[in-house]
Design a protein around this motif. Sequence first.
Motif, PDB file in Angstrom:
ATOM      1  N   LYS A 350       0.824  -1.227   0.000  1.00 55.04           N
ATOM      2  CA  LYS A 350       0.000   0.000   0.000  1.00 55.04           C
ATOM      3  C   LYS A 350       0.856   1.275   0.000  1.00 55.04           C
ATOM      4  N   TRP A 352       1.431   3.657  -2.045  1.00 62.92           N
ATOM      5  CA  TRP A 352       0.981   4.157  -3.342  1.00 62.92           C
ATOM      6  C   TRP A 352       1.754   5.380  -3.813  1.00 62.92           C
ATOM      7  N   ALA A 380      -4.524   0.472  -2.406  1.00 56.50           N
ATOM      8  CA  ALA A 380      -4.652   1.553  -1.429  1.00 56.50           C
ATOM      9  C   ALA A 380      -6.034   2.216  -1.490  1.00 56.50           C
TER      10      ALA A 380
END
Length: 890
Positions: A350, A352, A380
């Motif tokens: 995650k 991002w 995410a």
Amino acid sequence: MLGYGDWTSTLQARTGLAKKNPPRRIRGARAAGKSELLKQLQARTAPDTVKQLREKGHLKSPQDFTALITALGNVFEWRHALAAFEEMRDRGLQPGVFGYGSLSRAFGRRRQWERALQLLEESKDEITADAALYSSVMKACEEDSDRVLSLFKEMQQGIEPDMQSFGIAISSCCQQQNWQQALGLLLQARDRGLQPNAITVSSVMKSLTPEHWARALLLWQDFGEAELQKDAISFTTAIQACASAKLWRFAVNLLEEMHREDLNPGAIPTSVAISACGQVNEWEVALELFRSVRESREALDAVLYNSAVQSCGEGGKWQAAVRLFEEMKEASLVSEKGFSALITALGKSKKWQKALGALESMEPKNVIGFGSAAFAMSMAKKWPHALALLQGLLATDLQPDTIFYNSAISAAERSGKWKVAVALLEDMKAREAAPDVETYAAIIQACVSKKKWQIGLLLMDDMLVEQLEPDTQTLGLLLSECEQHGASESGILKGLADGKSGARSRKQPVPEAEDLDEEEVYEEEEPRATAAGFKPIPMTSSMNARRVKGRAVPGHTPGQLKPLGDDFRPPAPRRPRSGIRVRAGQPYAKELRLLQRVVEEVPPGDPVAICEAIESFGDEVLVRGKAKLWLKIAGGIKTEVLTRAVRGGPLTCGDLQCSVLEVGAYCGYSSTRMALALPGVHIASLEVDPVHVVIARNVVLHGGLSGTIDVWTGHSKDLLPRIMHRYGGDLKFGAVFMDQKGTRYSEDMMKMESEGLLHPGAVVVADNVLKPGAPLFLYQIMNGGRYHAQIASMDEFAMPSEDWMSINVQRREAPDNETDAPEDLYQLAKETDRMRERAVGPGRSVTYEEWGEFAQEVKNRLAAANVTLTLDLRPESSRQRDDLFGAKSR
Ligand SMILES: C[S@@+](CC[C@H](N)C(=O)[O-])C[C@H]1O[C@@H](n2cnc3c(N)ncnc32)[C@H](O)[C@@H]1O
């Protein structure tokens, strides 16, 4: 200068024409002449040699000519070979089958397939062709696999094929990517006592697509047994098969074997083995492999780095992935795939922003890079960023592909934006990116989660128009919605029952290790047995729901359970066999076989016999089956614990009749056991897998219990808030059996409590709390104070290992001491999920030893949080067995 005897016997030996036991003297001469002849018979000197032989009178017999033609063929001189053949005929000598054979071989070597075919035709007037002649003609036609196969067929009409002709035919099938035929021919050859060579076996292995890994591994076994020379290609193919099967240990072992055999595995097999480990979260092993290669090789290939970066990503080790990527950059090995591996690894954790940063630094950018970044946005839940990526991509000359759109749609789905998901579908169609099963699955999920299930049904129709077959999860989701809303589910059931569309999960799990059951693996043409073969019964749940709703008090549905005395056994008439064969390796093979066993071998209306048949089936597949499959039912002593526990629940309280709730019906075993233990008590069983639902309903129907047990389709998180409503609003459960994933126990339990589903004093039993474990649930229930809680240890069903069950009785006055569990138990919960995935996933790569070690680890870490066993029901500690229900009665 060669004497006649020398060269002719040498050629005879080469062509297999030598007499079986030539006299000693000639053998020696032949050995000496061989090298001389080969030296002379270079293409360049061929005319001179032929001339010399002729002048010296060495070309007298058909054998002399045959040997000469063979030698000329060996040096690719088909024209001189043809001239020699014609000379032989002009001299009135009969070429015979060997003469024709040697000329057609000469043609074959130069792919003179038209001449070879013509020769075969001509030969038919003079000789009876043999396998060798056909083989050489087939060899000449090798580039035209249809022709080869038709020659092979023609030959089989009167001639026994030899291994060479089988080999050529098999290689043609492989060229046509017809692995079934290739495999069939290979087995035919073996059945005829012929020994295929390593090239033939490994070409069949290579022709198998990844989902047929089990067949590939079986062939690998054949390699071992026949002691064929394994080469790097066959090893690589076997490692690829292991990776497809998620058999990472096998893959690593094979890689080691390659090293031992001095086959010097290159980047490809090593990177495949690294990926195989990464896929199943064995990223430490993957990195270990990578490091060992780094130590032993001066330069590393990009492909090795990419697979190591990928494996780090799978294990959530994004920092390690970044470090490897930096190394790769220093070594100037970064390619598009390298960027994609890094962005995906960051996405998995995650990260991002970092993923977007990596995409930013990618030059030139490509659609794979954008697709990986969209994947990171999906992880995410950043749907606006996914849309921005689409804009960015369109601003370049690149065209978004299906993979990109799928990630963007998944970002919308995870963010609860069903309209965005549908709009993206329209956009992708407009840009001619073909939606696939995954595209629709995500959009349907997005719609259903926002109560737009009718749109989900329309999308399913759209899928069918696009000739896409919905996956099992999507069908299950829609089935559950139809069931809940009283809509017709026949279309979905049909989809499930259809062998082509149903019973494949979205992730396309590969067939089970049971595939290694040789006999069945190879029988591809068997009729497919599917859920359809067993005629899925219509929904029964809504029927019972209506009946329960219509009564003042829930539960106590009359059902179809016959009043059985303890010793009652209905006569067992011979039941007709369906003749349907469940193919090993087909999805749900084990469960379908279980259903088949029940339907074919147990008389209807005998639930006791059904349970016994299921248990003995469980023993068989684990103990006697080659694949050692475990049937995940609460059998053996677990049944005893479960039924005695639920019997103690408040199922009869004055006027009140409570139902029993089960989460995880699977094949209907434990619900049947509970129905037997609690005659007349209504049971609602939830099951997320629609194929399991169909199987469980059939088992329940066969046992005459469909009026007693309702099997509901859907995930517990979706069904628990709905179940009360489905039974008219005043349903209570006096007993609950939780047998789903351990890490869901806490959440589901909280839901049951918050929805007011539990009757005060309800008994809640949870299975498998040690193996793979439910640490957070155990901690909360043992410390929360709202339950009299017991943890019992016992033998696992049909397995030489220990497991725990948690048996809890709700206190009528419930203090709430809820404390948050220690951090380590959250970590342990993740590890239990990982272990479960490994155990139930294809390939099932958890050994008994590993289970034992893992269970010990779980015990130790639970003990550190003061969660320990309270009852020991293992045979060696039987003293505590009788204490089992003490807590409940207090
Ligand atoms: C261990 S099996 C149940 C065995 C069964 N109770 C027995 O003893 O015969 C677990 C089942 O739970 C189902 N399942 C897993 N998670 C679920 C969930 N959250 N809701 C409903 N069913 C679930 C699985 O599909 C599987 O069929």
